[in-house]
Write an enzyme that holds these catalytic residues in place. Sequence first.
Site, PDB file in Angstrom:
ATOM      1  N   ASP A   1       0.758   5.140   1.859  1.00 17.39           N
ATOM      2  CA  ASP A   1       0.018   5.829   2.911  1.00 17.39           C
ATOM      3  C   ASP A   1      -0.705   7.025   2.289  1.00 17.39           C
ATOM      4  OD1 ASP A   1       1.095   3.997   4.675  1.00 17.39           O
ATOM      5  OD2 ASP A   1       2.655   5.349   5.423  1.00 17.39           O
TER       6      ASP A   1
ATOM      7  N   HIS B   1       0.852  -1.194   0.000  1.00 17.19           N
ATOM      8  CA  HIS B   1       0.000   0.000   0.000  1.00 17.19           C
ATOM      9  C   HIS B   1       0.882   1.235   0.000  1.00 17.19           C
ATOM     10  CE1 HIS B   1       1.134  -0.351   4.247  1.00 17.19           C
ATOM     11  NE2 HIS B   1       0.883   0.949   4.358  1.00 17.19           N
TER      12      HIS B   1
ATOM     13  N   ARG C   1       6.994  -8.862  16.033  1.00 18.49           N
ATOM     14  CA  ARG C   1       7.443  -7.522  15.637  1.00 18.49           C
ATOM     15  C   ARG C   1       6.403  -6.460  16.017  1.00 18.49           C
ATOM     16  NH1 ARG C   1       7.043  -4.193  10.952  1.00 18.49           N
ATOM     17  NH2 ARG C   1       8.966  -3.040  10.563  1.00 18.49           N
TER      18      ARG C   1
ATOM     19  N   HIS D   1       4.805   0.159  -0.085  1.00 17.58           N
ATOM     20  CA  HIS D   1       5.508  -0.661   0.906  1.00 17.58           C
ATOM     21  C   HIS D   1       4.617  -1.773   1.433  1.00 17.58           C
ATOM     22  CE1 HIS D   1       3.636   2.782   2.946  1.00 17.58           C
ATOM     23  NE2 HIS D   1       3.599   2.070   4.056  1.00 17.58           N
TER      24      HIS D   1
END
Length: 349
Positions: A229, A227, A294, A284
């Site tokens: 941002d 996607h 994570r 990304h």
Amino acid sequence: MNPTMKLQTQTFNNVLPLDFNNVPTLPDSYVWSTTPSESPCLHSIDEKQVPPFVDIGDPIAFSLVRDACEKWGVFQAINHGIPLSLFQETEFEARRLFSLPTEQKQLVARLPEGFTGYGLVRISRNFPKLMWSECFGMTGSPVEHASQLWPQDHAKFCEVMEQFQVEMKTLCEKLVAIMLRSLGLTNEQDTKWFEPKNESDRAKCFLQLNSYPVCPDPDRAMGLAPHTDSSLFTLLYQGGINGLQVYDDGVGWIDVQPVEGALVVNVGDLMHIVSNGRFKSVLHRVVVNNTRHRISTAFFYLPPWDAKVSPLTKLVEFDHFPMYRPVTWKEYVETKSKDLSKALDSIRI
Ligand SMILES: C=C1C[C@]23C[C@H]1CC[C@H]2[C@@]12CCC[C@@](C)(C(=O)O1)[C@H]2[C@@H]3C(=O)O
Ligand SMILES: O=C(O)CCC(=O)C(=O)O
Ligand SMILES: [Fe+2]
């Protein structure tokens, strides 16, 4: 009800379909057809092939930021002045939240159209498969939700999250000044949020804590789907664990290595519009692993809700043409939630 319908209903209601802790094999609803292992990542050792580091305390940061935003749409900011201890405390509090039992986290579930609270990442509704992640969003004080999660014990969480937002917002104001001046901004009417005359003109911020639990089958799963941002830009703290990758045309996916204290700066769609297409909003994604849980914290810098965002006058004069029509953030996010890939095209002139 057929299984696809069930999946869509679950996603739409923002209900996490499973408890990530007790899953020995990856359920079919989490198996992606185009997986990270089918579009693998380049593990580059050539520093020209990875997003650059920029010392933003350096007087020549302007030109390095411009180069990075034009070529990559992403860079790693160092010497930004935020103490490492604040990142560590924020990560600690985020881990405390995500380690709560699923039923308890569901008490503060984000509403389907909302932004704050616990649940699936908003773009989940745009994909047929589920992502191996959960998130918690806030803007300003998280006390309303935190007091439901920890009736007796939410003060520390709120204090850390508020402090983190204050520091990150100050840094965003510094960074937006660097970016806009690197584009030659001269007409301040263009960007009221940059030097606001009053509170309602001020840019907005949104903090999202992301959790990517240990995954039983990381090669077939997706932590966060590809996607861009929607923000002007996003500051990302990724702790010490790999997972973030950016897409570079002609090269493919590239790891953005976590470096202690460095902050990833992702150019978003609205800054791409402001720059009349010069700055790239970077595509990304996040891959998961089978050993470590994570955590990342993403801080979105956004124009005021009702402000019209448009290409800078100076750039339009130079280019003789605006590439995009003016759009409010609200309008843009609504368009994008219908179809991620068509949002920019829909406002293109
Ligand atoms: C402030 C923002 C920015 C949002 C929408 C709104 C609240 C949540 C943000 C994210 C966070 C995760 C990726 C993304 C793509 C998503 O699904 O939710 C982002 C989205 C956007 O950048 O469009
Ligand atoms: O977890 C990460 O590294 C990236 C998160 C992200 O892209 C987002 O929250 O928009
Ligand atoms: Fe993102």
